[in-house]
Motif scaffolding. Structure first.
Motif, short mmCIF file in Angstrom:
data_model
loop_
_atom_site.label_atom_id
_atom_site.label_comp_id
_atom_site.label_asym_id
_atom_site.label_seq_id
_atom_site.Cartn_x
_atom_site.Cartn_y
_atom_site.Cartn_z
N ALA A 161 0.83 -1.21 0.00
CA ALA A 161 0.00 0.00 0.00
C ALA A 161 0.86 1.25 0.00
N ASP A 162 1.96 1.23 0.76
CA ASP A 162 2.87 2.38 0.75
C ASP A 162 3.43 2.63 -0.65
N GLU A 163 3.86 1.57 -1.31
CA GLU A 163 4.47 1.73 -2.63
C GLU A 163 3.45 2.26 -3.64
N ALA A 164 2.21 1.78 -3.54
CA ALA A 164 1.17 2.28 -4.44
C ALA A 164 0.90 3.76 -4.20
N VAL A 165 0.88 4.16 -2.93
CA VAL A 165 0.67 5.57 -2.60
C VAL A 165 1.84 6.42 -3.10
N HIS A 166 3.06 5.91 -2.97
CA HIS A 166 4.22 6.66 -3.47
C HIS A 166 4.09 6.91 -4.97
N SER A 167 3.70 5.88 -5.70
CA SER A 167 3.56 6.04 -7.14
C SER A 167 2.51 7.10 -7.47
N MET A 168 1.37 7.04 -6.81
CA MET A 168 0.32 8.02 -7.10
C MET A 168 0.70 9.41 -6.63
N ASN A 169 1.42 9.53 -5.51
CA ASN A 169 1.89 10.84 -5.08
C ASN A 169 2.84 11.45 -6.10
N ALA A 170 3.71 10.62 -6.67
CA ALA A 170 4.61 11.11 -7.72
C ALA A 170 3.82 11.53 -8.95
N VAL A 171 2.83 10.74 -9.32
CA VAL A 171 1.96 11.09 -10.45
C VAL A 171 1.30 12.45 -10.21
N ASN A 172 0.85 12.67 -8.99
CA ASN A 172 0.17 13.93 -8.69
C ASN A 172 1.11 15.13 -8.82
N VAL A 173 2.38 14.94 -8.46
CA VAL A 173 3.36 16.02 -8.65
C VAL A 173 3.53 16.32 -10.14
N ILE A 174 3.63 15.26 -10.93
CA ILE A 174 3.78 15.44 -12.39
C ILE A 174 2.59 16.20 -12.95
N ARG A 175 1.39 15.80 -12.57
CA ARG A 175 0.19 16.42 -13.13
C ARG A 175 0.00 17.86 -12.62
#
Length: 235
Positions: A161-175
């Motif tokens: 769950a942590d790794e999935a959240v990290h990926s989405m948090n990075a995506v949100n920075v990109i967007r």
């Protein structure tokens, strides 16, 4: 400013009721556990070296990315602490010895220098890398189930769950900060997949060794990362 999603859990609390005596096994089994867990430990530990490298290269320029890496680094330390505790429990490890071994390892960011160009390429790499790790950990459920205690399954769910959240948090920075460059994401991801042939050199990212990192896993992670970054913007 967007802020990263955070999760609150503690591996120390999770493993508090377990003791090494509960997981005694033949020497060959102990050795196999060590061989499996040691790379997982040192790749998580290497997050601190990546964060320092990013600081040295002055790659983190937006407030959103700075907030991301601050939260991410805390989580990666949590994973490090958890893997140390697991190795103590099931593979005859000691925290003192493990941390000495970790501190003695060398790190070379030269081989991945082309992927550390700027904040945008960095965040794409992190989004992809964390998705890969999320899926790789999910594929390791049989190993943790074989340890014979449901606490390890709980641990694995938390880390995934942590790794999935990290990926989405990075995506949100990109967007939020780099939407004008989203058209470049596909080529960056393709370059990252080609880079998986590089020898891992203590960089945290691109630690794609072992059978679990199959072509199918990488392709699936690419697809999900691409879909998350390029989904339509709402007004």
């Amino acid at each position: 400013m967007i802020t990263p999603v955070r999760r609150n859990w503690s591996p120390n609390e999770l493993f508090n009721s377990l003791t090494p005596a509960m997981f005694n096994a033949e020497h060959s089994a102990i050795r196999a556990r060590w061989d499996k867990l040691w790379p997982d430990l040192y790749t998580e530990y290497d997050a601190r070296h990546l964060k320092q490298e990013l600081t040295d290269r002055n790659l983190i320029v937006s407030d959103e990315a700075a907030a991301f890496f601050s939260a991410w680094a805390i989580d990666e330390e949590r994973h490090t602490d958890g893997f140390i505790r697991i190795i103590e429990l099931v593979a005859h490890g000691s925290e003192k010895d493990l941390r000495e071994r970790l501190d003695a390892r060398s790190h070379d960011f030269g081989p991945i220098g082309e992927h550390l160009k700027d904040e945008f390429t960095l965040m794409v790499m992190i989004a992809f890398d964390e998705m890969c790790t999320c899926r790789a950990y999910a594929a390791e459920k049989p190993f943790y189930d074989a340890l014979g205690n449901t606490t390890f399954h709980h641990w694995l769910r938390e880390v995934i769950a942590d790794e999935a959240v990290h990926s989405m948090n990075a995506v949100n920075v990109i967007r939020a900060r780099h939407r004008d460059r989203i058209g470049q994401v596909a080529s960056i991801l393709d370059n990252l997949i080609r880079a998986t042939e590089l020898r891992y050199s203590g960089t945290f990212v691109l630690d794609y060794f072992g059978a679990v990192y199959s072509k199918e896993l990488l392709a699936g992670s690419r697809l999900v990362t691409m879909r998350n970054i390029t989904r339509p913007f709402t007004a």
